[in-house]
Design a protein around this motif. Structure first.
Motif, PDB file in Angstrom:
ATOM      1  N   UNK A 276      93.372  33.454  28.959  1.00 42.98           N
ATOM      2  CA  UNK A 276      94.232  33.667  27.798  1.00 42.98           C
ATOM      3  C   UNK A 276      95.558  32.928  27.983  1.00 42.98           C
ATOM      4  N   UNK A 277      96.070  32.915  29.201  1.00 45.74           N
ATOM      5  CA  UNK A 277      97.276  32.138  29.489  1.00 45.74           C
ATOM      6  C   UNK A 277      97.013  30.656  29.260  1.00 45.74           C
ATOM      7  N   UNK A 278      95.836  30.182  29.664  1.00 51.63           N
ATOM      8  CA  UNK A 278      95.456  28.786  29.422  1.00 51.63           C
ATOM      9  C   UNK A 278      95.423  28.481  27.926  1.00 51.63           C
ATOM     10  N   UNK A 279      94.865  29.404  27.154  1.00 50.40           N
ATOM     11  CA  UNK A 279      94.797  29.216  25.694  1.00 50.40           C
ATOM     12  C   UNK A 279      96.205  29.148  25.104  1.00 50.40           C
ATOM     13  N   UNK A 280      97.084  30.043  25.542  1.00 50.85           N
ATOM     14  CA  UNK A 280      98.457  30.040  25.016  1.00 50.85           C
ATOM     15  C   UNK A 280      99.196  28.761  25.407  1.00 50.85           C
ATOM     16  N   UNK A 281      99.009  28.324  26.639  1.00 48.05           N
ATOM     17  CA  UNK A 281      99.614  27.056  27.055  1.00 48.05           C
ATOM     18  C   UNK A 281      99.131  25.909  26.174  1.00 48.05           C
ATOM     19  N   UNK A 282      97.828  25.901  25.897  1.00 45.67           N
ATOM     20  CA  UNK A 282      97.252  24.836  25.077  1.00 45.67           C
ATOM     21  C   UNK A 282      97.800  24.862  23.661  1.00 45.67           C
ATOM     22  N   UNK A 283      97.822  26.039  23.054  1.00 46.29           N
ATOM     23  CA  UNK A 283      98.252  26.154  21.652  1.00 46.29           C
ATOM     24  C   UNK A 283      99.716  25.776  21.487  1.00 46.29           C
TER      25      UNK A 283
ATOM     26  N   UNK B 287     102.818  10.525  36.367  1.00 47.65           N
ATOM     27  CA  UNK B 287     101.822  11.586  36.544  1.00 47.65           C
ATOM     28  C   UNK B 287     102.310  12.905  35.956  1.00 47.65           C
ATOM     29  N   UNK B 288     101.404  13.636  35.324  1.00 45.88           N
ATOM     30  CA  UNK B 288     101.779  14.912  34.704  1.00 45.88           C
ATOM     31  C   UNK B 288     102.336  15.889  35.733  1.00 45.88           C
ATOM     32  N   UNK B 289     101.790  15.865  36.939  1.00 46.84           N
ATOM     33  CA  UNK B 289     102.287  16.773  37.980  1.00 46.84           C
ATOM     34  C   UNK B 289     103.776  16.552  38.240  1.00 46.84           C
ATOM     35  N   UNK B 290     104.199  15.296  38.260  1.00 42.04           N
ATOM     36  CA  UNK B 290     105.615  14.975  38.486  1.00 42.04           C
ATOM     37  C   UNK B 290     106.473  15.542  37.358  1.00 42.04           C
ATOM     38  N   UNK B 291     105.991  15.411  36.122  1.00 47.00           N
ATOM     39  CA  UNK B 291     106.748  15.911  34.980  1.00 47.00           C
ATOM     40  C   UNK B 291     106.859  17.434  35.027  1.00 47.00           C
ATOM     41  N   UNK B 292     105.752  18.096  35.331  1.00 52.73           N
ATOM     42  CA  UNK B 292     105.761  19.566  35.379  1.00 52.73           C
ATOM     43  C   UNK B 292     106.688  20.072  36.476  1.00 52.73           C
TER      44      UNK B 292
ATOM     45  N   UNK C 120     115.039  20.640  35.850  1.00 55.28           N
ATOM     46  CA  UNK C 120     115.719  21.304  34.739  1.00 55.28           C
ATOM     47  C   UNK C 120     116.184  22.707  35.111  1.00 55.28           C
ATOM     48  N   UNK C 121     115.303  23.500  35.703  1.00 52.56           N
ATOM     49  CA  UNK C 121     115.642  24.897  35.976  1.00 52.56           C
ATOM     50  C   UNK C 121     116.559  25.062  37.183  1.00 52.56           C
ATOM     51  N   UNK C 122     116.159  24.496  38.319  1.00 51.28           N
ATOM     52  CA  UNK C 122     116.905  24.742  39.557  1.00 51.28           C
ATOM     53  C   UNK C 122     118.211  23.952  39.634  1.00 51.28           C
ATOM     54  N   UNK C 123     118.200  22.705  39.165  1.00 49.19           N
ATOM     55  CA  UNK C 123     119.398  21.864  39.297  1.00 49.19           C
ATOM     56  C   UNK C 123     120.332  22.011  38.094  1.00 49.19           C
ATOM     57  N   UNK C 124     119.748  21.938  36.888  1.00 46.05           N
ATOM     58  CA  UNK C 124     120.575  21.963  35.679  1.00 46.05           C
ATOM     59  C   UNK C 124     120.664  23.339  35.038  1.00 46.05           C
ATOM     60  N   UNK C 125     119.915  24.294  35.554  1.00 45.47           N
ATOM     61  CA  UNK C 125     120.011  25.662  35.048  1.00 45.47           C
ATOM     62  C   UNK C 125     119.397  25.879  33.680  1.00 45.47           C
ATOM     63  N   UNK C 126     118.453  25.034  33.281  1.00 51.84           N
ATOM     64  CA  UNK C 126     117.786  25.188  31.984  1.00 51.84           C
ATOM     65  C   UNK C 126     116.689  26.241  32.126  1.00 51.84           C
ATOM     66  N   UNK C 127     116.844  27.365  31.455  1.00 59.09           N
ATOM     67  CA  UNK C 127     115.863  28.451  31.551  1.00 59.09           C
ATOM     68  C   UNK C 127     115.135  28.695  30.243  1.00 59.09           C
TER      69      UNK C 127
ATOM     70  N   UNK D  31     108.336  34.557  35.479  1.00 64.47           N
ATOM     71  CA  UNK D  31     107.032  34.176  34.936  1.00 64.47           C
ATOM     72  C   UNK D  31     107.173  33.576  33.545  1.00 64.47           C
ATOM     73  N   UNK D  32     108.015  34.204  32.711  1.00 63.72           N
ATOM     74  CA  UNK D  32     108.231  33.691  31.350  1.00 63.72           C
ATOM     75  C   UNK D  32     108.892  32.324  31.414  1.00 63.72           C
ATOM     76  N   UNK D  33     109.847  32.173  32.315  1.00 66.77           N
ATOM     77  CA  UNK D  33     110.525  30.888  32.469  1.00 66.77           C
ATOM     78  C   UNK D  33     109.543  29.802  32.881  1.00 66.77           C
ATOM     79  N   UNK D  34     108.670  30.098  33.838  1.00 65.89           N
ATOM     80  CA  UNK D  34     107.681  29.127  34.275  1.00 65.89           C
ATOM     81  C   UNK D  34     106.746  28.724  33.150  1.00 65.89           C
ATOM     82  N   UNK D  35     106.342  29.714  32.348  1.00 65.39           N
ATOM     83  CA  UNK D  35     105.449  29.434  31.227  1.00 65.39           C
ATOM     84  C   UNK D  35     106.135  28.506  30.216  1.00 65.39           C
ATOM     85  N   UNK D  36     107.369  28.801  29.870  1.00 61.53           N
ATOM     86  CA  UNK D  36     108.077  27.992  28.876  1.00 61.53           C
ATOM     87  C   UNK D  36     108.358  26.583  29.395  1.00 61.53           C
ATOM     88  N   UNK D  37     108.690  26.481  30.658  1.00 60.75           N
ATOM     89  CA  UNK D  37     108.922  25.155  31.232  1.00 60.75           C
ATOM     90  C   UNK D  37     107.630  24.343  31.278  1.00 60.75           C
TER      91      UNK D  37
END
Length: 221
Positions: free
Chosen positions: A15-22, A61-66, A73-80, A87-93
């Motif tokens: 279901x998490x995979x489906x939400x990520x996809x959508x 590579x997609x891995x580099x972007x993720x 974005x999150x750790x250096x620039x503080x974009x949450x 968990x929610x932050x990881x999903x949104x990123x």
């Protein structure tokens, strides 16, 4: 036979995979359409930005972007992205990274559809007083989308499989759970078969439905 599945939320992971996809599909479709508009824009600066974005992002590579969305974005620039839970932050990123990456492929698919629209239609639209944005929105894009349903379906299927990369930033989707189960249960073949079947269930109907839709909505030339 399937005792190794007990204690694991396999359906929740998919279901998490489906939400990520959508969510990523919606984001990449919007951003990819804007990029396609930039690439055919009469403004050189916009064309240059669209071209540079597509050529650069497609070759990273997609891995580099993720990972960049998490460590950069999150750790250096503080974009949450407004999330206070890890968990929610990881999903949104992950959605952000997948959208930014997939948009480059969506852009090229839509641009190929724009190229199928006869030039005379755009010239006729300008002759009756429509500007570039109106011509694109009312005349060109509706026909372009109908022409590229199959390519966009392929991009969507690839996106579904690419969601597995989100495991790199601790998003508990199907691939992350599969890795955990293999480490804990040591039953590689049956676990791999279950998750492979799950992805087939997600992607095969998508291809069949969108393939049928492409035939129904094909522009008759």
């Amino acid at each position: 036979m399937f005792d190794f599945l007990q204690g694991y939320d396999v359906l929740g992971a998919f279901w998490t995979t489906v939400k990520l996809t959508v969510f990523s599909a919606v984001g990449s479709l919007v951003w990819g359409t804007l990029l396609a508009a930039m690439r055919v824009s009469p403004v050189p600066l916009m064309r240059g930005f669209g071209t540079a974005y597509v050529n650069i992002v497609r070759n990273i590579p997609l891995t580099v972007i993720i990972i960049f969305t998490s460590l950069g974005l999150a750790d250096i620039f503080g974009v949450t992205l407004g999330a206070h839970d890890f968990k929610v932050q990881g999903f949104r990123l992950a959605v952000l990274g997948l959208s930014a990456y997939t948009a480059a492929f969506v852009c090229e698919a839509i641009r190929s559809g724009i190229n199928t629209v006869p030039v005379g239609q755009a010239e006729a639209a300008r002759a009756i007083g429509l500007n570039f944005t109106q011509t694109l929105r009312l005349i060109v894009l509706p026909q372009a989308f109908r022409a590229v349903i199959n390519p966009l379906a392929n991009v969507l299927i690839a996106l579904t499989k690419n969601t597995t990369v989100a495991a790199a930033i601790s998003v508990v989707e199907a691939a992350a759970l599969m890795k955990t189960m293999i480490e804990n249960e040591a039953q590689t073949v049956p676990i791999g078969a279950v998750f492979a079947f799950g992805f087939v269930v997600l992607t095969l109907p998508t291809g069949l439905i969108l393939g049928w839709l492409a035939k129904r909505l094909a522009v008759k030339r």
